[in-house]
Write an enzyme that holds these catalytic residues in place. Structure first.
Site, PDB file in Angstrom:
ATOM      1  N   CYS A 194     -22.816 -30.896 -14.450  1.00 52.43           N
ATOM      2  CA  CYS A 194     -21.637 -30.153 -14.885  1.00 52.43           C
ATOM      3  C   CYS A 194     -21.354 -30.312 -16.369  1.00 52.43           C
ATOM      4  CB  CYS A 194     -20.438 -30.598 -14.061  1.00 52.43           C
ATOM      5  SG  CYS A 194     -20.829 -30.523 -12.312  1.00 52.43           S
ATOM      6  N   HIS A 203     -11.845 -31.193 -17.894  1.00 53.28           N
ATOM      7  CA  HIS A 203     -12.890 -30.982 -16.898  1.00 53.28           C
ATOM      8  C   HIS A 203     -12.194 -30.519 -15.612  1.00 53.28           C
ATOM      9  CE1 HIS A 203     -16.816 -31.054 -15.271  1.00 53.28           C
ATOM     10  NE2 HIS A 203     -16.528 -31.952 -14.354  1.00 53.28           N
ATOM     11  N   GLU A 216      -9.371 -38.466 -15.318  1.00 53.07           N
ATOM     12  CA  GLU A 216      -9.326 -37.748 -16.591  1.00 53.07           C
ATOM     13  C   GLU A 216      -7.957 -37.914 -17.268  1.00 53.07           C
ATOM     14  OE1 GLU A 216     -10.410 -33.596 -16.338  1.00 53.07           O
ATOM     15  OE2 GLU A 216     -10.676 -33.457 -18.508  1.00 53.07           O
ATOM     16  N   LYS A 255     -10.631 -24.039 -14.451  1.00 58.04           N
ATOM     17  CA  LYS A 255     -11.496 -23.903 -13.267  1.00 58.04           C
ATOM     18  C   LYS A 255     -10.759 -23.257 -12.095  1.00 58.04           C
ATOM     19  CE  LYS A 255     -15.013 -27.457 -14.052  1.00 58.04           C
ATOM     20  NZ  LYS A 255     -14.625 -28.086 -15.331  1.00 58.04           N
ATOM     21  N   HIS A 291     -15.636 -23.599 -10.705  1.00 55.72           N
ATOM     22  CA  HIS A 291     -16.475 -24.579 -11.393  1.00 55.72           C
ATOM     23  C   HIS A 291     -17.866 -23.966 -11.557  1.00 55.72           C
ATOM     24  CE1 HIS A 291     -18.434 -28.015 -12.813  1.00 55.72           C
ATOM     25  NE2 HIS A 291     -17.798 -28.957 -12.141  1.00 55.72           N
ATOM     26  N   PHE A 321     -21.594 -35.307 -12.742  1.00 55.36           N
ATOM     27  CA  PHE A 321     -22.201 -36.223 -11.788  1.00 55.36           C
ATOM     28  C   PHE A 321     -23.344 -36.927 -12.513  1.00 55.36           C
ATOM     29  CE2 PHE A 321     -21.293 -34.261  -7.329  1.00 55.36           C
ATOM     30  CZ  PHE A 321     -20.006 -34.715  -7.410  1.00 55.36           C
TER      31      PHE A 321
END
Lengths: 402, 86
Positions: free
Chosen positions: A162, A294, A305, A326, A331, A390
């Site tokens: 990502c 994010h 975050e 998002k 996403h 990830f």
């Protein structure tokens, strides 16, 4: 070191098929998430996503191109045409020889993989189309951009899940910044909304079945999207000499690795990436007006975050705006940082902060100004774009007004 | 083998322990099962019993499937077998 500016932007995503439409949708707080339309959707536990709709590939590409272009490559080319068209650049001679393309992508040609696995495993066929490999390889999009626009310098693809697009744009920035290339085409794309792509994500049990609600106390997971964002990163003097319209300056970036867990995010890793980007860009934290988060809408990401933002920005964390787009475009995995950079450009250039839509209940662990549900007008001089992947791979880009 | 013993075996394998180390009162935290191992355990239980477990890692507490200890997991699995296979 050379200054780097953005002189072109292009996109296709669930909100719109261009930048203008995407800005308008972000301003309106539209949500591009809806029921998935794909083969065997009834066998999926997760049946929502932010799909690109109303897309007619046959109007954009000829028969030979369609045989070679997976959906992720098509999206990239649509966005690249818009970005390079806006920049008004034509690549020939020395400019072509030194300019290149670095794109982010995570899964490669997932639709091509899915279709061909079905054909050999499910339908028992023993022959596949000869272009399966050149169609599904991760670097196909970067290569086709180089071919369509005659970019003969460095060209490659970056895969960091990502954070792929942010890592790619950081590479492109570095090349222009260091004087290695006068112009780099960069960004990323992803098209993972096929049966196998959604099924794989489903297995991890982090997907929402109803909506993406970043930072909201009742959030219950991420929603996948698809699309591309492509930008023209150009050396400042080169852009100035030809009178190009500069959308924003790329001020700096940082990349960090958590070196901790394959899926769980780390506050320290995220915080080091944000503070590193500020240091690289020589920007005081008080100057940051907007952060494109994010903000996946998972329990783990959003609180980590927000804690990282609080750590990095101290008292200023309560003054800046942090939103996750998002919830609007989904996403977009390896393409998400590129689509999200648009929200930073909109904040800097148009003074409009894209909202976090789907927000319903305050979460004490995400107690920042997340610009809930409605866009806001505000003057912003510096914006950050966060991507935390990830694998614990983080990349943060800092943009400022030119 | 009983449902209980089969569930215990799955949890023991994930936790890299002997089944005898797992008690009905053990919590997943006690036996060292983290979030990723939990998702893997649920998958293994679904495969073992051919059932579908309603579980979202984002809201483990809101799930109908109670994972507070081994006893609650066994009870949940028994109920799902009755509901889905009965």
């Amino acid at each position: 070191m050379k200054r780097v500016v953005i002189t072109g932007a292009g996109t296709i995503n669930a909100l719109a098929h261009d930048v203008k439409g995407t800005f308008a949708a972000m301003r309106e707080g539209q949500c591009g998430i809806g029921p998935l339309e794909m083969r065997d959707v009834e066998r999926l536990a997760v049946q929502i996503g932010a799909q690109v709709r109303g897309y007619r590939e046959e109007t954009l590409f000829n028969r030979q191109q369609l045989a070679l272009f997976d959906r992720f490559t098509q999206f990239t080319l649509v966005a690249a045409r818009e970005a390079i068209g806006q920049a008004g650049l034509e690549f020939s001679g020395e400019l072509a020889a030194r300019s290149g393309v670095v794109l982010g992508n995570s899964g490669g040609g997932m639709t091509t993989l899915d279709d061909n696995y079905r054909s050999v495993y499910e339908e028992g066929k023993n022959r596949v189309h000869p272009f399966v490999v050149p169609k599904l390889m991760n670097n196909a999009a970067a290569s086709h951009v180089s071919m369509e626009f005659n970019l003969k310098g460095p060209a490659f693809t970056v895969a960091s899940a990502c954070a792929s697009s942010n890592h790619a744009m950081a590479q492109a920035f570095q090349m222009v910044h260091g004087g290695f290339a006068p112009v780099m085409i960069t960004g990323g794309s992803e098209s993972m909304l096929c049966f196998g792509g959604v099924k794989a994500w489903e297995g991890l049990r982090v997907m929402s079945k109803d909506a993406c609600r970043p930072f909201s106390a009742n959030r219950n997971g991420m929603v996948q999207g698809e699309g591309a964002g492509v930008f023209v990163f150009e050396e400042y003097e080169h852009a100035r000499a030809r009178g190009a319209d500069m959308l924003a300056e790329v001020a700096g970036f940082a990349m960090t690795s958590d070196a901790a867990d394959i899926v769980m995010p780390s506050k320290q890793g995220a915080a080091r990436a944000m503070s590193g980007a500020l240091k690289d860009a020589r920007i005081a934290r008080e100057d940051v007006g907007y952060i494109n988060a994010h903000g996946t809408g998972t329990a783990a990401n959003d609180k980590t975050e927000c804690a990282a933002v609080a750590d990095v920005f101290g008292p200023h964390a309560d003054k800046l705006m942090l939103s996750s787009t998002k919830a609007m475009h989904g996403h977009c995995i390896g393409g998400t940082g590129a689509v999200e950079l648009l929200a930073c450009i909109m904040a800097l250039r148009e003074g409009v902060i894209a909202p976090t839509v789907g927000y319903e209940e305050p979460d004490p662990e995400c107690a920042l100004d997340v610009v809930p549900n409605e866009a806001r007008e505000a003057r912003v001089d510096v914006a950050l774009s966060n991507a935390f992947a990830f694998g614990g791979l983080n990349a943060v880009i800092a943009l400022k007004k030119v | 083998m009983s449902v209980k013993d089969r569930v215990v075996n799955i949890i023991a394998e994930q936790a890299m322990l002997e089944p005898s180390d797992i008690t009905m009162q053990s919590t997943l935290e006690d036996v060292g099962i983290d979030s990723l191992a939990l998702v893997e355990s649920i998958f293994a239980i679904e495969e073992e019993f051919d059932i579908s477990i309603p579980f979202n890692a984002n809201e483990p507490d809101k799930s109908d499937f109670d994972i507070s200890d081994v006893a609650s997991i066994v009870a949940g699995v028994e109920k799902l077998i009755a509901d889905q296979k009965g």
